[in-house]
Design an enzyme around this catalytic site. Structure first.
Site, PDB file in Angstrom:
ATOM      1  CG  HIS A 100      -1.511   3.237   5.365  1.00 45.13           C
ATOM      2  ND1 HIS A 100      -2.817   2.867   5.248  1.00 45.13           N
ATOM      3  CD2 HIS A 100      -0.819   2.376   4.579  1.00 45.13           C
ATOM      4  CE1 HIS A 100      -2.906   1.833   4.420  1.00 45.13           C
ATOM      5  NE2 HIS A 100      -1.702   1.508   4.013  1.00 45.13           N
ATOM      6  CG  ASP A 123      -5.714   4.101   5.752  1.00 46.00           C
ATOM      7  OD1 ASP A 123      -5.767   3.701   4.582  1.00 46.00           O
ATOM      8  OD2 ASP A 123      -4.660   4.260   6.371  1.00 46.00           O
ATOM      9  CB  SER A 132      -0.936   0.003   1.208  1.00 44.35           C
ATOM     10  OG  SER A 132      -0.183  -0.072   2.386  1.00 44.35           O
TER      11      SER A 132
END
Lengths: 168, 180
Positions: free
Chosen positions: B96, B123, B57
């Site tokens: 992230h 998210d 990701s």
């Protein structure tokens, strides 16, 4: 003492030490670079401006972003992550940072750019404070190295104001 | 009565001194690894100073098997920082980037929204149902440094546990039988 195992071990240890040393040196060499990036941002248009049914203000804007980030690239740079954030304070919140646009610059050739875009992420306030709000647009960048320490910096561009009334 | 003296002889022939030296060496290896890990925890201020990237990701910045060094101090977390988050009820931490921050004036509580660079959506789809924001307690650390490829061994070991046991066994055996 001079068995195969010991020699292999010594060779492995030595090569790993050299590799670690080279990684450290190349990461350190990044700090010798003193970049001089520049950026301009214009708010071209307010597409719409409304109060959501949930009660938060939301606005859609069209932006013109031009920047020259070529001096950020060194031989140890894998990519530069760049994003534009709206930053302001409200009576309830001492800081609001909302990313409006971001991009990944893979190489120095792409580091000088001009982009015409509407906001990529939704510009929603926590509350109804956006009418007539003065805010800063800040261009942040995060330099991701091939190895070592990650560096980040920003250019703050103050003095933008949102309209005083909602607009369809 | 010959068998008693035989037994005594055979017990005597075991080299206790050597065996205990090897046991101590093994103990030293294990404890020094532990000391380094705990020391890193103290210096960096986070429970997991080193994490291995498990997902795609954050491509192309971080690839599977890359290692991140985390730290955690009193500096506030701001938009753009890459953080390791732990969502309630989930085992696997996520690496992230923070894209939105709202900090309360009165309580100093801060709300974050994160997104993976390579994901199209933020998210909120990963958070628990009805959860719009992350808070400070969800954040385990902030990524400060980066080392490519170094985590592949861990990745293989976590996917094929048998490799882990073989390696641990071989290593233990090596330490025990090696004569220095």
């Amino acid at each position: 003492m001079h068995s195969f195992g010991y020699r292999a071990n010594a060779l492995l240890t030595f090569s790993l030490t050299i590799l670690a040393f080279m990684c450290a040196i190349s990461s350190l060499s990044d700090s010798l670079n003193s970049p001089s990036p520049s950026a301009q941002v214009q708010v071209l248009n307010i597409n719409w401006f409304k109060k959501q049914p949930k009660g938060n203000d939301e606005i859609s804007v069209t932006l013109n972003i031009s920047a020259d980030l070529q001096s950020l690239f060194t031989w140890n740079t894998k990519q530069v992550f760049v994003f534009l954030a709206a930053e302001y304070d409200t009576p309830k919140n001492s800081l609001n940072q909302i990313s409006l646009w971001d991009g990944i610059i893979p190489s120095k050739e792409h580091a000088k750019f001009l982009i015409h875009t509407s906001n990529k992420y939704r510009f929603i306030d926590q509350g109804t404070n956006l009418r007539g709000k003065e805010f800063n647009l800040t261009l942040h960048w995060h330099v991701m190295p091939k190895t070592g320490k990650m560096l980040a910096d920003k250019i703050v561009m103050p003095g933008y104001q949102l309209p005083r009334e909602y607009r369809r | 009565m010959g068998w008693i003296s035989d037994t005594v002889e055979s017990v005597k022939s075991i080299k206790f001194r050597e065996a205990s030296t090897q046991l101590i060496t093994l103990g030293l290896v294990v404890t020094s690894a532990l000391v380094i890990w705990k020391g890193l925890m103290c210096i960096t201020g986070t429970k997991s100073p080193v994490v291995v990237v498990l997902s795609e990701s954050m491509e192309p910045g971080f690839q599977r098997g890359d290692i991140l060094f985390l730290h955690m101090n009193n500096d506030p977390i701001r938009a753009g920082d890459i953080v390791v988050i732990n969502i309630d009820g989930r085992d696997i931490p996520i690496v992230h980037r923070v894209i939105k921050v709202h900090e309360r004036q009165d309580t100093q509580e801060t709300y974050y929204l994160t997104k993976g660079d390579n994901n199209d959506m933020d998210d909120r789809v990963l958070y628990n149902h009805g959860q719009d924001w992350l808070e400070k307690k969800h954040i385990m650390g902030k990524a400060a440094g980066f080392l490519p490829y170094a985590g592949w061994a861990t990745l293989i070991m976590s996917q094929k546990p048998i490799v882990k046991y073989i390696l641990a066994g071989a290593f233990g055996l090596l330490v025990l039988i090696s004569k220095e």
